[in-house]
Design an enzyme around this catalytic site. Structure first.
Site: not given
Ligand code: UD1
Length: 426
Positions: A30-31, A100, A124, A129, A131, A133, A314, A336, A407
């Site tokens: 999926k990812n 997401r 989820c 979460r 954004i 960054l 995950d 995480i 999902r």
């Molecule tokens: C992706 C995966 C998800 C997995 C996660 C971590 C997909 C669709 N989803 O989610 O299944 O659990 O990676 O391996 O691929 N963060 C910030 N600011 C940001 C972005 C992230 O602070 O702008 C923080 C998040 O809150 C979290 C950490 O960084 O604590 C990791 O998040 P991230 O790696 O971005 O996860 P996703 O890409 O959402």
């Protein structure tokens, strides 16, 4: 079959206590599939993605691509997509807020159209979460964002340009968005502190097959030289390491013996090593991953999640479910996401002894006898963990909220039935 079938959602019924045995083919990831589908926006011509998982998140993403004017056609286990000529940015709101990974459309659409207006993405309920960054990196590449209450509005009037970006956290989604923005941007982009997850690697490999110039694939330092044009390509979506890990732990918990065909062993090392500490023999073969329980289920002591190649967040809920029955105490440290222990409550309902130590750690006192119950899934991986708990429990477990499980799992009941489980969905 129509391009995007409707899915029935409902309950999963499980009669626990059966040792899993047999073999099952692991579905596509999926990812990996979702950002690659988003990437087709940047590509002229058709891309055929083999082993694309038939899961609701993929159907949602395909619906989004169709709403942008893209063409989608399933061919057996693969999907052919041509999205190159975008006619509108009028995407169905529910498809964005429900997922997401609709966030990866941000980088792709900005690169393609130079502007974006989209609802904040959903996904989820496993943490805040943010954004930040994603937005900061895209700003460095020439995008101006303006604040609106529940929408993201961005413009890059002069198009995107390369930049030196240093990520404070190795965010998977932010790394993917930067890559998507950079492959056709003017000049060179360097990302340091990039996420090294195999799904980021898959995105890079697909894009390079389409003519992109990405170096440093698989490392935390990526270098991307923008190109003017990307062309379509055939690409096989790698097998899903989390789905494979789910079935591996289900086999371990039921003291079973299974073959996971095409399991991506190279990318599962932390999960495999943990299963071995808990009493599994795991053997990587040409066919996939062979797993045999040694009979006793032993606590691994500590499970600490981390970015790749660490233990994947995950997999944390599924591992937690199995640890409830292991001999000894297990400390689970989630590093995480916050709020990723929601499955502890339904597991307690089934008889597990789990104490919350602080917002990031749990103590699981093992040796519990789980009893079948009616329990509710409220997110994807927690839902899969409840199914695994049901396989381990005495009596009947009914898991509701299965739309969350759909999902990410194409057909968890069919897969587990192939391994002998007494499980069906209604
Ligand atoms: C992706 C995966 C998800 C997995 C996660 C971590 C997909 C669709 N989803 O989610 O299944 O659990 O990676 O391996 O691929 N963060 C910030 N600011 C940001 C972005 C992230 O602070 O702008 C923080 C998040 O809150 C979290 C950490 O960084 O604590 C990791 O998040 P991230 O790696 O971005 O996860 P996703 O890409 O959402």
């Amino acid at each position: 079959m129509s391009a995007i079938p409707e899915r029935a959602t409902g309950e999963i019924h499980i009669r626990g206590g059966v040792r899993l045995q047999g073999k099952v083919k692991v579905q596509g990831s999926k990812n990996a599939a979702l950002p690659i589908l988003a990437a087709t926006i940047l590509v002229e011509g058709e891309s055929c993605l083999k082993d694309c998982p038939k899961i609701s998140d993929v159907y949602r993403m395909l619906r989004l691509l169709q709403s942008l004017g893209g063409h989608v056609r399933w061919e057996g286990e693969g999907v052919c997509v041509s999205t190159g000529s975008i006619t509108t940015q009028d995407m169905p709101e529910d498809a964005i807020t429900g997922m997401r990974s609709s966030l990866c459309l941000l980088g792709a659409l900005l690169a393609k159209c130079g502007s974006i207006v989209m609802e904040y993405p959903g996904g989820c309920v496993i943490g805040e979460r943010p954004i930040n960054l994603h937005l900061q990196a895209l700003e460095q590449m020439g995008v101006h964002f303006c604040e609106e209450e529940d929408r993201i509005c961005g413009q890059a009037p002069e198009g995107l340009h390369g930049a030196d970006i240093s990520l404070a956290l190795p965010s998977v989604g932010a790394t993917e968005n930067i890559i998507l923005a950079a492959v056709t941007a003017r000049g060179r982009t360097r990302i340091s502190g990039a996420a090294r997850e195999p799904e980021v690697e898959a995105l890079c490999r697909y894009l390079n097959a389409c003519g992109a110039r990405i170096d440093g694939i698989g490392s935390s330092r990526l270098e991307i030289q923008g190109v003017r044009l990307l062309h379509g390509a055939c690409y096989r979506i790698p097998a899903d390491r989390i789905v494979a890990g789910t079935y591996l732990y289900a086999a371990l918990g039921t003291r079973g013996c299974i073959l996971l065909e095409q399991a991506p062993c190279r990318h599962m090392q932390a999960v495999i090593r943990m299963a071995e500490r808990m009493g599994a023999i795991c053997q990587e073969t040409g066919e996939g991953l062979y797993v045999q329980s040694l009979g006793e289920l032993i606590s691994p002591g500590v499970i600490r999640t981390g970015g790749y190649p660490g233990f994947p967040t995950d997999m944390q809920s599924v591992a937690l479910a199995v640890c409830t029955m292991a001999q000894g105490e297990t400390r689970i440290e989630e590093r995480i996401f916050e709020n990723r222990f929601r499955v502890a409550d339904p597991l307690r309902q089934m008889g597990a002894d789990i104490q919350q130590l602080d917002s990031h750690s749990l103590l699981v006192c093992g040796n519990s006898l789980l009893r079948g119950q009616r329990v509710e899934a409220c997110e994807l991986r927690g839902g899969a963990a409840l199914v695994v708990a049901g396989l381990l429990a005495e009596g009947e477990t009914i898991v509701t909220g299965c739309e969350f499980i759909e999902r990410g799992y194409g057909n968890i009941c069919k897969d587990l039935r192939e391994l002998g489980a007494r499980i069906y969905s209604v």
